[in-house]
Scaffold this motif. Structure first.
Motif, PDB file in Angstrom:
ATOM      1  N   GLY A 295       0.794  -1.212   0.000  1.00  0.00           N
ATOM      2  CA  GLY A 295       0.000   0.000   0.000  1.00  0.00           C
ATOM      3  C   GLY A 295       0.833   1.272   0.000  1.00  0.00           C
ATOM      4  N   SER A 296       0.226   2.333  -0.495  1.00  0.00           N
ATOM      5  CA  SER A 296       0.888   3.643  -0.507  1.00  0.00           C
ATOM      6  C   SER A 296      -0.154   4.729  -0.691  1.00  0.00           C
ATOM      7  N   LEU A 297       0.246   5.938  -0.366  1.00  0.00           N
ATOM      8  CA  LEU A 297      -0.618   7.095  -0.542  1.00  0.00           C
ATOM      9  C   LEU A 297       0.108   8.122  -1.402  1.00  0.00           C
ATOM     10  N   PRO A 298      -0.581   8.755  -2.347  1.00  0.00           N
ATOM     11  CA  PRO A 298       0.081   9.750  -3.193  1.00  0.00           C
ATOM     12  C   PRO A 298       0.417  11.009  -2.396  1.00  0.00           C
ATOM     13  N   ALA A 299       1.468  11.682  -2.804  1.00  0.00           N
ATOM     14  CA  ALA A 299       1.939  12.873  -2.093  1.00  0.00           C
ATOM     15  C   ALA A 299       0.873  13.962  -2.052  1.00  0.00           C
ATOM     16  N   TRP A 300       0.116  14.107  -3.149  1.00  0.00           N
ATOM     17  CA  TRP A 300      -0.888  15.174  -3.162  1.00  0.00           C
ATOM     18  C   TRP A 300      -1.952  14.948  -2.085  1.00  0.00           C
ATOM     19  N   ALA A 301      -2.323  13.681  -1.851  1.00  0.00           N
ATOM     20  CA  ALA A 301      -3.359  13.375  -0.864  1.00  0.00           C
ATOM     21  C   ALA A 301      -2.845  13.616   0.555  1.00  0.00           C
ATOM     22  N   ILE A 302      -1.602  13.244   0.824  1.00  0.00           N
ATOM     23  CA  ILE A 302      -1.026  13.472   2.155  1.00  0.00           C
ATOM     24  C   ILE A 302      -0.932  14.966   2.441  1.00  0.00           C
ATOM     25  N   ALA A 303      -0.464  15.728   1.444  1.00  0.00           N
ATOM     26  CA  ALA A 303      -0.335  17.174   1.630  1.00  0.00           C
ATOM     27  C   ALA A 303      -1.693  17.827   1.877  1.00  0.00           C
ATOM     28  N   GLN A 304      -2.700  17.408   1.088  1.00  0.00           N
ATOM     29  CA  GLN A 304      -4.033  17.991   1.260  1.00  0.00           C
ATOM     30  C   GLN A 304      -4.640  17.588   2.593  1.00  0.00           C
ATOM     31  N   ALA A 305      -4.434  16.354   3.008  1.00  0.00           N
ATOM     32  CA  ALA A 305      -4.966  15.887   4.292  1.00  0.00           C
ATOM     33  C   ALA A 305      -4.339  16.669   5.453  1.00  0.00           C
ATOM     34  N   ARG A 306      -3.038  16.872   5.410  1.00  0.00           N
ATOM     35  CA  ARG A 306      -2.373  17.629   6.471  1.00  0.00           C
ATOM     36  C   ARG A 306      -2.876  19.064   6.515  1.00  0.00           C
ATOM     37  N   ALA A 307      -3.066  19.649   5.341  1.00  0.00           N
ATOM     38  CA  ALA A 307      -3.551  21.025   5.294  1.00  0.00           C
ATOM     39  C   ALA A 307      -4.965  21.125   5.852  1.00  0.00           C
ATOM     40  N   GLU A 308      -5.815  20.168   5.509  1.00  0.00           N
ATOM     41  CA  GLU A 308      -7.191  20.201   6.016  1.00  0.00           C
ATOM     42  C   GLU A 308      -7.234  19.996   7.529  1.00  0.00           C
ATOM     43  N   ILE A 309      -6.446  19.043   8.027  1.00  0.00           N
ATOM     44  CA  ILE A 309      -6.438  18.799   9.470  1.00  0.00           C
ATOM     45  C   ILE A 309      -5.887  20.003  10.226  1.00  0.00           C
TER      46      ILE A 309
END
Length: 317
Positions: A295-309
């Protein structure tokens, strides 16, 4: 025998089958082309035509086009091509490219021996087998004449001009959809074990939302105009019904059945990592394999998730 089966058997079983014969199956008859070509040839006085023929310093655009069409016909008839790569629409489009050059050869006078030789090569590739099989002396004589013309310029090594590939309808949507599905497959193992409220959980949700939004965007497009576009619509429908089949829901059953039929008809393929609609014998096995991968997560999703949180934490502070 269906039209598609007839066309594919013509191509696969007889690589030398002429464009004339295949196009006759596809479009009904090429008699009009023959009449027009004969009329044009008859309209050009032979002495005047001979007077225009002179050694060429370099291959003309007409000669290059003829040689490109010869190479294109050979490519179409390459038996290494899989049958599912030739839906009727694509076959018609590819044959049409060569036929356009045959029309050009019929209507554009040769200006050199190279032009004449290139025209003769094209007509042999197009109709040589038909002429060779004919019981009429005129047809056999025509084939002999064409071969003799090509022998007058046998050493001219002319590389075929590339013929443009037919555009794939909505190719950009297909690329986006396949990328989104690949990210979705990769996020499944992480989303399955991520802690509630974590960056991983949020990022995984964002990946899933992008996939479903992209699939719905494709389905909201105007009706497709080609088999490629129809296959894309079926791909989007397949993604939205992945692992969704149930015999108790007639709507789901109808959607899955229609999607499968369209994919089979258009030659469309399901994306890599697709675990099935839910009724396949190996569906559960594929499902377990998906969730047990690294499994892996794309960089764009991690960045957006951190920004939203971070934004939510700041608003709560």
């Amino acid at each position: 025998m269906s039209l598609r089966t007839t066309l594919k058997s013509l191509i696969r079983r007889s690589p030398a089958t002429s464009l004339r014969e295949r196009a006759t199956e596809l479009r009904g008859s090429l008699s009009r082309r023959t009449v027009v070509a004969g009329t044009v040839a008859a309209a050009v006085p032979l002495p005047a035509l001979a007077a225009t023929v002179a050694p060429a310093a370099a291959p003309s655009d007409l000669a290059r086009a003829c040689d490109a069409a010869v190479a294109h016909l050979a490519w179409i008839n390459n038996p290494a091509h899989p049958d599912d790569a030739w839906p009727d629409e694509r076959l018609e489009a590819e044959l049409g490219k060569a036929e356009d050059v045959v029309w050009r050869a019929a209507n554009e006078p040769a200006a050199s021996l190279d032009d004449l030789s290139a025209k003769a090569r094209l007509l042999i590739a197009d109709s040589g087998q038909h002429l060779g099989w004919s019981k009429f002396a005129g047809d056999r004589a025509t084939l002999t004449l064409l071969r003799e013309v090509t022998a007058l310029a046998p050493t001219r090594a002319l590389p075929p001009a590339p013929m443009a590939a037919p555009p794939v309808e909505r190719a950009e949507y297909r690329a986006r959809l396949l990328t989104a599905h690949a990210e979705h497959c990769a996020r499944q193992p992480i989303s399955n074990t991520a802690e509630f409220g974590s960056v991983e959980e949020r990022a995984g949700d964002l990946v899933g939302q992008r996939l479903w939004a992209t699939a719905r965007e494709v389905l909201a497009l105007p009706p497709p105009a080609t088999a490629d576009g129809l296959a894309l619509t079926a791909l989007a429908a397949a993604i939205l019904t992945e692992a969704d089949h149930t015999g108790d829901d007639p709507t789901s059953t109808a959607a899955v059945s229609l999607t499968r039929a369209v994919l089979a008809f258009t030659g469309g393929e399901l994306p890599k990592g697709f675990i099935g609609f839910g009724d396949e014998p190996d569906h559960e096995e594929r499902d377990r394999a998906c969730y047990s991968a690294a499994g892996s997560l794309p960089a764009w999703a991690i960045a957006q998730a951190r920004a939203e949180i971070a934004a939510e934490d700041e608003a709560d502070a």
